[in-house]
Design a protein around this motif. Structure first.
Motif, PDB file in Angstrom:
ATOM      1  N   PRO A 179      86.299  78.985 133.399  1.00  0.00           N
ATOM      2  CA  PRO A 179      85.916  79.074 134.814  1.00  0.00           C
ATOM      3  C   PRO A 179      85.052  80.317 135.038  1.00  0.00           C
ATOM      4  N   ARG A 180      84.137  80.245 135.969  1.00  0.00           N
ATOM      5  CA  ARG A 180      83.167  81.320 136.174  1.00  0.00           C
ATOM      6  C   ARG A 180      83.815  82.701 136.331  1.00  0.00           C
ATOM      7  N   PRO A 181      84.904  82.873 137.093  1.00  0.00           N
ATOM      8  CA  PRO A 181      85.473  84.219 137.240  1.00  0.00           C
ATOM      9  C   PRO A 181      85.952  84.826 135.920  1.00  0.00           C
ATOM     10  N   LEU A 182      86.320  83.981 134.942  1.00  0.00           N
ATOM     11  CA  LEU A 182      86.819  84.487 133.661  1.00  0.00           C
ATOM     12  C   LEU A 182      85.734  84.550 132.591  1.00  0.00           C
ATOM     13  N   ARG A 183      84.531  84.115 132.916  1.00  0.00           N
ATOM     14  CA  ARG A 183      83.484  84.011 131.899  1.00  0.00           C
ATOM     15  C   ARG A 183      82.980  85.354 131.375  1.00  0.00           C
ATOM     16  N   PRO A 184      82.981  86.451 132.155  1.00  0.00           N
ATOM     17  CA  PRO A 184      82.469  87.727 131.612  1.00  0.00           C
ATOM     18  C   PRO A 184      83.188  88.181 130.347  1.00  0.00           C
ATOM     19  N   GLY A 185      84.502  87.905 130.224  1.00  0.00           N
ATOM     20  CA  GLY A 185      85.240  88.334 129.029  1.00  0.00           C
ATOM     21  C   GLY A 185      84.687  87.728 127.759  1.00  0.00           C
ATOM     22  N   PRO A 186      84.638  86.387 127.645  1.00  0.00           N
ATOM     23  CA  PRO A 186      84.060  85.807 126.428  1.00  0.00           C
ATOM     24  C   PRO A 186      82.579  86.107 126.266  1.00  0.00           C
ATOM     25  N   LEU A 187      81.836  86.230 127.370  1.00  0.00           N
ATOM     26  CA  LEU A 187      80.419  86.589 127.247  1.00  0.00           C
ATOM     27  C   LEU A 187      80.250  87.986 126.650  1.00  0.00           C
ATOM     28  N   ALA A 188      81.114  88.911 127.041  1.00  0.00           N
ATOM     29  CA  ALA A 188      81.038  90.260 126.478  1.00  0.00           C
ATOM     30  C   ALA A 188      81.354  90.253 124.991  1.00  0.00           C
ATOM     31  N   LEU A 189      82.313  89.425 124.582  1.00  0.00           N
ATOM     32  CA  LEU A 189      82.600  89.295 123.153  1.00  0.00           C
ATOM     33  C   LEU A 189      81.413  88.670 122.425  1.00  0.00           C
ATOM     34  N   CYS A 190      80.775  87.667 123.041  1.00  0.00           N
ATOM     35  CA  CYS A 190      79.550  87.103 122.455  1.00  0.00           C
ATOM     36  C   CYS A 190      78.506  88.200 122.259  1.00  0.00           C
ATOM     37  N   ALA A 191      78.397  89.078 123.241  1.00  0.00           N
ATOM     38  CA  ALA A 191      77.407  90.154 123.171  1.00  0.00           C
ATOM     39  C   ALA A 191      77.731  91.117 122.033  1.00  0.00           C
ATOM     40  N   TRP A 192      78.995  91.546 121.949  1.00  0.00           N
ATOM     41  CA  TRP A 192      79.347  92.509 120.905  1.00  0.00           C
ATOM     42  C   TRP A 192      79.177  91.895 119.521  1.00  0.00           C
ATOM     43  N   LEU A 193      79.617  90.660 119.344  1.00  0.00           N
ATOM     44  CA  LEU A 193      79.512  90.002 118.046  1.00  0.00           C
ATOM     45  C   LEU A 193      78.041  89.802 117.661  1.00  0.00           C
ATOM     46  N   SER A 194      77.200  89.452 118.625  1.00  0.00           N
ATOM     47  CA  SER A 194      75.768  89.314 118.339  1.00  0.00           C
ATOM     48  C   SER A 194      75.175  90.652 117.925  1.00  0.00           C
ATOM     49  N   TRP A 195      75.551  91.703 118.642  1.00  0.00           N
ATOM     50  CA  TRP A 195      75.065  93.047 118.304  1.00  0.00           C
ATOM     51  C   TRP A 195      75.533  93.449 116.909  1.00  0.00           C
ATOM     52  N   ALA A 196      76.780  93.158 116.594  1.00  0.00           N
ATOM     53  CA  ALA A 196      77.320  93.509 115.280  1.00  0.00           C
ATOM     54  C   ALA A 196      76.626  92.746 114.165  1.00  0.00           C
ATOM     55  N   LEU A 197      76.097  91.558 114.483  1.00  0.00           N
ATOM     56  CA  LEU A 197      75.383  90.747 113.509  1.00  0.00           C
ATOM     57  C   LEU A 197      73.895  91.071 113.450  1.00  0.00           C
ATOM     58  N   GLY A 198      73.450  92.037 114.251  1.00  0.00           N
ATOM     59  CA  GLY A 198      72.045  92.434 114.229  1.00  0.00           C
ATOM     60  C   GLY A 198      71.164  91.630 115.159  1.00  0.00           C
ATOM     61  N   ARG A 199      71.743  90.975 116.164  1.00  0.00           N
ATOM     62  CA  ARG A 199      70.973  90.152 117.099  1.00  0.00           C
ATOM     63  C   ARG A 199      71.008  90.782 118.491  1.00  0.00           C
ATOM     64  N   SER A 200      70.348  91.907 118.623  1.00  0.00           N
ATOM     65  CA  SER A 200      70.413  92.650 119.884  1.00  0.00           C
ATOM     66  C   SER A 200      69.783  91.886 121.041  1.00  0.00           C
ATOM     67  N   THR A 201      68.776  91.070 120.762  1.00  0.00           N
ATOM     68  CA  THR A 201      68.167  90.274 121.834  1.00  0.00           C
ATOM     69  C   THR A 201      69.184  89.307 122.420  1.00  0.00           C
ATOM     70  N   HIS A 202      69.971  88.661 121.568  1.00  0.00           N
ATOM     71  CA  HIS A 202      71.026  87.774 122.047  1.00  0.00           C
ATOM     72  C   HIS A 202      72.095  88.569 122.787  1.00  0.00           C
ATOM     73  N   ALA A 203      72.455  89.728 122.252  1.00  0.00           N
ATOM     74  CA  ALA A 203      73.472  90.555 122.900  1.00  0.00           C
ATOM     75  C   ALA A 203      73.047  90.918 124.317  1.00  0.00           C
ATOM     76  N   ASP A 204      71.778  91.275 124.483  1.00  0.00           N
ATOM     77  CA  ASP A 204      71.270  91.627 125.809  1.00  0.00           C
ATOM     78  C   ASP A 204      71.376  90.430 126.758  1.00  0.00           C
ATOM     79  N   HIS A 205      71.079  89.237 126.261  1.00  0.00           N
ATOM     80  CA  HIS A 205      71.173  88.034 127.092  1.00  0.00           C
ATOM     81  C   HIS A 205      72.602  87.835 127.582  1.00  0.00           C
ATOM     82  N   TYR A 206      73.575  87.955 126.686  1.00  0.00           N
ATOM     83  CA  TYR A 206      74.969  87.720 127.076  1.00  0.00           C
ATOM     84  C   TYR A 206      75.462  88.778 128.069  1.00  0.00           C
TER      85      TYR A 206
END
Length: 369
Positions: free
Chosen positions: A307-334
């Motif tokens: 649900p939209r109110p809970l979406r920032p949590g998984p999106l932030a994890l998507c961002a950190w994991l993308s950053w950790a994998l070297g995909r800063s452009t994706h991290a910025d999007h999330y």
């Protein structure tokens, strides 16, 4: 096992760069560090405006110098500009050359791939119109397809139907009702009339978070049940539980046990262990890439279903994991998507600050073992 491909000339080398990155860059500066003539991978930066050429060149070479075995480098500039008598972005190429020379790093070559041709900034015999782009035939060095898309491709969340999202919302209400009945945790939404047995079972699984996170990592991310997606979304909405998942996925199951124990002790006033905290900043042992990718696949699905109110949590994890994998452009999007929903979301702000400062995980500069 590494795949070794020998480039027979500049055109073939340039055709291999997308395979080194995993995408075909646009409006970018790509740095290819070398050790004894062999590539150590590739790094991408956004193409800067002309007035920032010197500062970006200094930062770019600074990143190259953090790679212990690098003794040389090649640079490829991707631009939408056309060749008008000279290659575009010569000032940037020359600034990178000066910075590399000052650091004792040999610049083997510097290329620009423009809208209508390509060439080397070190080749004085280059024709005014450059060389034709059709010389740069995409080439994959190993099994599998040539990468498609640019650095932004692939960041869009998986498509999930409205019915699937409603099912997760219903499962979440059942789970919160079960948690209120069993543990006294107040539900965010109105309680359901009947406690679903599946919700009771899922609530009991929260007693062993590391096992829950590990089992989720091993399953098919695209086949999450509504109740499993709801349980993960509920956890990711709580920073203390989300951080346990982050540490665990960047290490292993025992790391998750330690992180959970450390979190409980920290809430009682004990200091948080430095070796666990450093993971957040990209320091410490290099995480397993396949494990991080599996975690990213999972959190992308949870973000698409939550649900939209809970979406920032998984999106932030998507961002950190993308950053950790070297995909800063994706991290910025999330992070941008998360902050649209919750403008002061803590982990999203942290990862966004990493990206904006050009901060890269320390393990990116060390060879995989």
């Amino acid at each position: 096992m590494s795949t070794i491909v020998t480039a027979s000339g500049p055109a073939q080398f340039l055709s291999l760069v997308p395979s080194l990155l995993g995408f075909t860059p646009t409006r970018s500066v790509v740095l290819v560090p070398l050790a004894r003539g062999r590539s150590l991978g590739a790094m991408r930066l956004d193409l800067p405006p002309d007035d920032l050429s010197d500062s970006v060149a200094s930062s770019a070479v600074g990143m190259l110098c953090r790679i212990p075995t690098a003794d040389a480098a090649m640079v490829v500039i991707y631009t939408d500009a056309a060749i008008t008598g000279a290659l575009p972005h010569r000032d940037l190429a020359e600034a990178i050359g000066r910075s590399a020379d000052a650091c004792g790093l040999k610049l083997v070559d510097a290329f620009t791939i423009a809208a209508d041709g390509w060439g080397s900034h070190l080749d004085r015999r280059l024709p005014p119109q450059g060389r034709p782009l059709d010389e740069l035939i995409p080439h994959a060095p190993g099994p599998g397809p040539v990468p498609e898309g640019d650095q932004s491709s692939g960041a869009t969340l998986p498509r999930r139907s409205a019915g699937e999202r409603r099912a997760v919302g219903g499962a979440l209400r059942s789970l919160e009702t079960a948690l209120e009945v069993i543990c006294g945790i107040p539900a965010r939404a109105e309680r359901v009339d009947r406690v679903d047995p599946a919700a009771l079972e899922s609530a009991c699984q929260l007693d062993d978070l590391p096992t829950l996170f590990e089992d989720a990592l091993r399953g098919d991310a695209g086949a999450l049940t509504p109740m499993r997606a709801a349980a993960l979304a509920w956890c990711f909405a709580r920073p203390a539980l989300r951080d346990v998942a982050l540490v665990q996925w960047a290490s292993d199951l025992s790391g998750g046990d330690r992180a959970l124990d450390a979190q409980q002790k920290w809430e009682d006033g004990a200091p948080y262990p430095a070796d666990l905290a450093e993971r957040m900043w990209g320091e410490g042992p290099r995480p397993d890439t396949d494990r991080l990718q599996a975690a990213l696949d999972l959190t992308r699905q949870v973000a698409a279903l939550a649900p939209r109110p809970l979406r920032p949590g998984p999106l932030a994890l998507c961002a950190w994991l993308s950053w950790a994998l070297g995909r800063s452009t994706h991290a910025d999007h999330y992070t941008r998507e998360a902050l649209k929903i919750e403008p002061t979301h803590g982990l999203s702000e942290i990862v966004q600050s990493f990206v904006q400062a050009g901060h890269i995980p320390d393990w990116a500069f060390r060879p995989a073992t």
